[in-house]
Design a protein around this motif. Structure first.
Motif, short mmCIF file in Angstrom:
data_model
loop_
_atom_site.label_atom_id
_atom_site.label_comp_id
_atom_site.label_asym_id
_atom_site.label_seq_id
_atom_site.Cartn_x
_atom_site.Cartn_y
_atom_site.Cartn_z
N ALA A 1 0.83 -1.21 0.00
CA ALA A 1 0.00 0.00 0.00
C ALA A 1 0.86 1.26 0.00
O ALA A 1 0.57 2.22 -0.73
CB ALA A 1 -0.93 -0.01 1.21
N THR B 1 1.05 3.96 -2.97
CA THR B 1 0.75 5.35 -2.64
C THR B 1 1.87 6.27 -3.09
O THR B 1 1.62 7.40 -3.56
CB THR B 1 0.51 5.50 -1.13
OG1 THR B 1 -0.56 4.63 -0.73
CG2 THR B 1 0.15 6.93 -0.78
N ALA C 1 1.37 6.76 -6.78
CA ALA C 1 0.21 7.62 -7.06
C ALA C 1 0.52 9.07 -6.70
O ALA C 1 0.25 9.99 -7.49
CB ALA C 1 -1.00 7.13 -6.29
N TRP D 1 -5.64 -1.01 4.91
CA TRP D 1 -4.48 -1.07 4.03
C TRP D 1 -4.85 -1.63 2.66
O TRP D 1 -4.34 -1.17 1.63
CB TRP D 1 -3.37 -1.91 4.66
CG TRP D 1 -2.68 -1.24 5.80
CD1 TRP D 1 -2.70 -1.60 7.12
CD2 TRP D 1 -1.86 -0.07 5.73
NE1 TRP D 1 -1.96 -0.74 7.88
CE2 TRP D 1 -1.42 0.21 7.06
CE3 TRP D 1 -1.45 0.77 4.70
CZ2 TRP D 1 -0.59 1.29 7.35
CZ3 TRP D 1 -0.62 1.85 4.99
CH2 TRP D 1 -0.21 2.10 6.30
N LEU E 1 -7.74 -1.34 1.20
CA LEU E 1 -8.47 -0.28 0.51
C LEU E 1 -7.49 0.78 -0.01
O LEU E 1 -7.65 1.29 -1.13
CB LEU E 1 -9.49 0.34 1.46
CG LEU E 1 -10.37 1.46 0.88
CD1 LEU E 1 -11.20 0.93 -0.28
CD2 LEU E 1 -11.26 2.04 1.97
N THR E 2 -6.48 1.11 0.79
CA THR E 2 -5.48 2.08 0.36
C THR E 2 -4.71 1.58 -0.87
O THR E 2 -4.45 2.34 -1.81
CB THR E 2 -4.49 2.36 1.50
OG1 THR E 2 -5.21 2.85 2.65
CG2 THR E 2 -3.44 3.38 1.08
N ALA F 1 -5.77 -0.58 -3.16
CA ALA F 1 -6.64 -0.55 -4.34
C ALA F 1 -6.81 0.88 -4.86
O ALA F 1 -6.77 1.12 -6.08
CB ALA F 1 -7.99 -1.17 -4.00
N ALA F 2 -7.02 1.84 -3.95
CA ALA F 2 -7.22 3.22 -4.37
C ALA F 2 -5.95 3.79 -5.01
O ALA F 2 -6.02 4.48 -6.04
CB ALA F 2 -7.64 4.07 -3.18
N ALA F 3 -4.79 3.51 -4.42
CA ALA F 3 -3.54 4.03 -4.98
C ALA F 3 -3.25 3.43 -6.35
O ALA F 3 -2.78 4.12 -7.26
CB ALA F 3 -2.38 3.73 -4.02
N ALA G 1 -5.48 2.40 -8.50
CA ALA G 1 -6.43 3.01 -9.43
C ALA G 1 -5.97 4.42 -9.84
O ALA G 1 -6.04 4.79 -11.02
CB ALA G 1 -7.82 3.06 -8.82
N VAL G 2 -5.50 5.20 -8.88
CA VAL G 2 -5.02 6.55 -9.18
C VAL G 2 -3.78 6.50 -10.08
O VAL G 2 -3.65 7.28 -11.03
CB VAL G 2 -4.70 7.30 -7.87
CG1 VAL G 2 -4.01 8.63 -8.17
CG2 VAL G 2 -5.98 7.56 -7.09
N THR G 3 -2.89 5.56 -9.79
CA THR G 3 -1.68 5.43 -10.61
C THR G 3 -2.01 5.13 -12.06
O THR G 3 -1.45 5.74 -12.98
CB THR G 3 -0.78 4.33 -10.04
OG1 THR G 3 -0.41 4.65 -8.69
CG2 THR G 3 0.48 4.18 -10.87
#
Length: 266
Positions: A191, A195, A198, A241, A243-244, A246-248, A250-252
């Motif tokens: 994560a 991050t 991202a 963690w 969720l973090t 997956a979100a990072a 997706a942003v990348t």
């Protein structure tokens, strides 16, 4: 442009380099030759009978053949910079050394039982390798690499995978030796790495890794050293963690074009 084929007189005169031909006729012959293979064949046949042209071609051939005979095909260039840079070696060695020290501290220092050093350091150590993988200040060939067609997110991901391929097995062994659960450090490690990538699309990868390292020190390392307690690394925090991560990721992927801008090179 005329579609009529030039006459034999014009072709023969052009092959001989006849200076008496009008300029407009010469231009018409040249323009027609560019798109007519048949007339180029006629010109080659006409030029073969001109002694001056034959002598010129022979002289050129005689001059080139010895050099061509001595030449060897250029070896295929390897692309070591696609997956790693020379500066990554010392940084990865440093990360491995810190991991070994963390294991030794866990085995010898009684005060670390409440907050295992391996668990505290394993999530954040890959950030040092990522910083070395894509940093203007640490890579002496960075400017040359950054302007190649291979630069961008794909190159950054390759180098990040190299870092993880070296660091994660070391931390796996360290976790087995100290009894730290795999998921407890692996999810935060992935994560934080995602991050950093991202956030790197906004402020640059080097700055992103430094900011996350400072934040980890303030939020996790300092409280653990002062109080002997774990923050953000308990089993109940694993969904956060995940969720973090997956979100990072997706942003990348969504901002993949940003990794070719000057901001991502800082």
């Amino acid at each position: 442009m005329s579609v009529e084929h030039p006459s034999d007189r014009l072709v023969d005169g052009y092959a001989r380099g006849d200076t008496d031909l009008p300029a407009d006729e010469l231009w018409a012959v040249e323009a027609h030759m560019e798109q007519c293979a048949d007339c180029r064949g006629r010109l080659a046949a006409a030029a073969a009978g001109v002694p001056a042209v034959t002598a010129l071609l022979t002289a050129v051939r005689d001059g080139l053949e010895p050099a061509l005979d001595r030449s060897t095909p250029a070896p295929r260039r390897r692309r070591p910079t696609a997956w790693a840079t020379p500066v990554m070696g010392p940084w990865l060695a440093m990360v491995i050394g810190v991991s070994v020290v963390a294991v030794l501290l866990d085995r010898t220092a009684g005060w670390t039982r409440g907050a295992p050093p391996v668990l505290l350091l394993a999530p954040v150590l890959p950030l040092a390798g990522v910083a070395a993988a894509w940093s203007r200040g640490l890579d002496p060939a960075f400017e040359l690499t950054a302007v190649t067609p291979r630069a961008g997110l794909s190159l950054l991901l390759r180098r990040t995978l190299t870092v993880l391929a070296v660091v994660l097995p070391v931390h796996l062994v360290a976790g087995l030796l100290t009894g730290v659960a795999l998921a407890q450090w692996l999810l935060p490690s992935l994560a934080l790495t995602a991050t950093a990538l991202a956030l790197g699309s906004v402020i640059g990868v080097g700055r992103a890794t430094a900011a996350l390292g400072a934040l980890w020190t303030a939020a996790v390392l300092a409280p653990a050293a002062a109080l002997g307690r774990l923050f953000l690394l308990r089993p109940e925090h694993l969904p956060l963690w995940a969720l973090t991560l997956a979100a990072a990721a997706a942003v990348t992927l969504a901002r993949h074009r940003a990794y070719t801008t000057p901001e991502s090179l800082r």
